[in-house]
Write a protein that holds these residues in place. Structure first.
Motif, PDB file in Angstrom:
ATOM      1  N   ASN A 170       0.802  -1.222   0.000  1.00  0.00           N
ATOM      2  CA  ASN A 170       0.000   0.000   0.000  1.00  0.00           C
ATOM      3  C   ASN A 170       0.839   1.277   0.000  1.00  0.00           C
ATOM      4  OD1 ASN A 170       0.911  -0.159   2.642  1.00  0.00           O
ATOM      5  ND2 ASN A 170      -1.069   0.304   3.570  1.00  0.00           N
ATOM      6  N   GLU A 216      -5.793 -14.896  -0.904  1.00  0.00           N
ATOM      7  CA  GLU A 216      -4.997 -13.690  -0.702  1.00  0.00           C
ATOM      8  C   GLU A 216      -4.823 -13.460   0.792  1.00  0.00           C
ATOM      9  OE1 GLU A 216      -6.945 -10.159  -2.146  1.00  0.00           O
ATOM     10  OE2 GLU A 216      -8.718 -10.449  -0.882  1.00  0.00           O
ATOM     11  N   TYR A 256      -3.507 -10.196   3.442  1.00  0.00           N
ATOM     12  CA  TYR A 256      -2.966  -8.869   3.725  1.00  0.00           C
ATOM     13  C   TYR A 256      -2.199  -8.951   5.045  1.00  0.00           C
ATOM     14  CZ  TYR A 256      -5.883  -6.793   0.071  1.00  0.00           C
ATOM     15  OH  TYR A 256      -6.460  -6.460  -1.130  1.00  0.00           O
ATOM     16  N   GLN A 307       1.245  -2.230   4.706  1.00  0.00           N
ATOM     17  CA  GLN A 307       0.897  -3.635   4.583  1.00  0.00           C
ATOM     18  C   GLN A 307       1.123  -4.118   3.154  1.00  0.00           C
ATOM     19  OE1 GLN A 307      -3.199  -4.483   5.519  1.00  0.00           O
ATOM     20  NE2 GLN A 307      -4.021  -3.147   3.943  1.00  0.00           N
ATOM     21  N   THR A 308       1.379  -5.393   3.040  1.00  0.00           N
ATOM     22  CA  THR A 308       1.589  -6.019   1.740  1.00  0.00           C
ATOM     23  C   THR A 308       0.511  -7.064   1.515  1.00  0.00           C
ATOM     24  OG1 THR A 308       3.979  -5.630   1.699  1.00  0.00           O
ATOM     25  CG2 THR A 308       3.166  -7.443   0.370  1.00  0.00           C
ATOM     26  N   ARG A 309       0.038  -7.110   0.300  1.00  0.00           N
ATOM     27  CA  ARG A 309      -0.919  -8.135  -0.098  1.00  0.00           C
ATOM     28  C   ARG A 309      -0.153  -9.267  -0.783  1.00  0.00           C
ATOM     29  NH1 ARG A 309      -4.830  -7.464  -5.240  1.00  0.00           N
ATOM     30  NH2 ARG A 309      -5.944  -9.462  -5.171  1.00  0.00           N
ATOM     31  N   GLY A 328      -9.582  -8.447   1.776  1.00  0.00           N
ATOM     32  CA  GLY A 328      -9.250  -7.029   1.912  1.00  0.00           C
ATOM     33  C   GLY A 328     -10.302  -6.135   1.326  1.00  0.00           C
TER      34      GLY A 328
END
Length: 363
Positions: free
Chosen positions: A150, A172, A174, A265-267, A363
């Motif tokens: 993000n 997925e 997050y 944050q990373t997905r 998410g």
């Protein structure tokens, strides 16, 4: 019932421990009973070719348990406990081999363990194409790679591999990205250099300025995990890395959560060779390969508006060479491909859409 101590009305520690032991005995018995049922499910799946990992089923179980929960367990605690139970159970059905963007101790490693637990076999690989290839070559059942952050946007290499692959996104995740400042030096003044991934230096710039660490040598390396390993060997250095990497290489943490953006944050996406059944709360990902003419993107997106489909994400990406397209568009939207109104969209744009997967929306 817990008996009260006669003197002072307090609960006796020894009695409480015995009660905990008795509960643990019952838990062990119930867990073994659950695994025996799981093994029967696995036998049926082997006969029918059903997928072992069913994120939509796991989501339904957790949601049902949350509705029944009377506390004091929190929602996060229930999810953490049962995700590990699910991971252990899957390994009884079929051993799980998971390829991920390494090295060991990376944030992707942490994301993989979050979903596949301590019992699975993990294969760290040096590049995103190598992770995809491991599943294609049947060296692993699942691939875990980052797709977007993000703060820094999409991971172009992941989008490029999605354009080439027949693998499907099946889940997925997050994950908050927290950086630690770790060192074997006793004081900041003794630190002469800092190791980290180049992006991590940028994400922690305010911390470095505030502690007057902006004048010493920064050494970019391939990963924050490698940074932790180097700091473990160099007592005049520090590393910016994940907590899991600091623990792995036994480097003391001097400061926690040093990132500028605490909402960073990373997905991550999980890929495999099967497709999910609808869960009722799904997201679908596609690549739209549109001709290079005025209005092509507008006309394509208008179809989604007319079908009342909520778009969640759109990202353009230069197309690979010799494809006949100048740009591809990565698109996330709500819904599952098996839903009738989504099927109509796919039929209308069948020459323009590359389907990447439908999966439980997190998410």
């Amino acid at each position: 019932m817990v008996r009260e101590r006669e003197e002072g009305g307090g609960m006796r520690l020894e009695e409480l421990r015995k009660e905990i032991d008795a509960i643990d005995d019952r838990l062990l018995e119930l867990l073994n009973e659950r695994i025996r049922v799981v093994q029967k499910v696995g036998e049926l799946k082997h006969k029918t070719g059903g997928a072992i990992y069913r994120p939509e089923r796991e989501k339904a179980i957790i949601e049902r348990l949350l509705r029944k929960n009377g506390g004091p367990l929190t929602e996060a605690a229930i999810e953490a406990i049962f995700l590990e139970i699910f991971a252990v159970a899957r390994n009884f059905e079929q051993p799980q081999r998971v390829a991920y963007l390494g090295p060991e101790g990376s944030f992707t490693h942490q994301a993989a363990e979050n979903r596949f637990g301590a019992m699975s076999e993990y294969i760290p690989l040096h590049s995103i194409p190598a992770v995809f290839k491991a599943v294609h070559a049947d060296r692993a059942r699942f691939a875990v790679v980052p797709i977007e952050n993000n703060t820094n946007g999409f991971v172009g290499e992941t989008l490029d591999e999605l354009a080439k692959t027949d693998l499907k996104i099946v889940a997925e995740l997050y994950m908050p990205i927290h950086h630690s400042f770790v060192t074997k030096a006793e004081h900041l003044q003794r630190i002469k250099r800092i190791y980290s991934k180049d992006i991590a230096f940028n994400q922690c710039r305010n911390f470095l300025l505030e502690h007057e660490l902006d004048t010493i040598e920064y050494i970019p390396v391939e990963s924050t995990a490698k940074a932790a390993r180097l700091a473990a060997e160099d007592h005049e250095s520090a590393a910016i890395c994940s907590h899991i990497a600091a623990k792995l290489y036994q480097v003391p943490v001097m400061f926690e959560n040093i990132e500028d953006n605490h909402r960073n944050q990373t997905r991550f996406i999980i890929l495999s060779d099967f497709e999910n059944a609808p869960s009722g709360a799904d997201k679908t990902s596609i690549l739209a390969k549109l001709s290079d003419r005025p209005g092509s993107l507008y006309e394509f997106l208008r179809s989604f508006h007319e079908a009342h489909v909520n778009l969640k994400k759109i990202e353009s990406r230069p197309a690979a060479e010799n494809t006949g397209f100048d740009y591809w568009f990565y698109i996330d939207f709500e819904g599952h491909r098996e839903e009738p109104h989504i099927q109509k969209l796919f039929e209308k744009h069948r020459d323009e859409i590359k389907y990447l997967g439908s999966y439980v929306q997190n998410g």
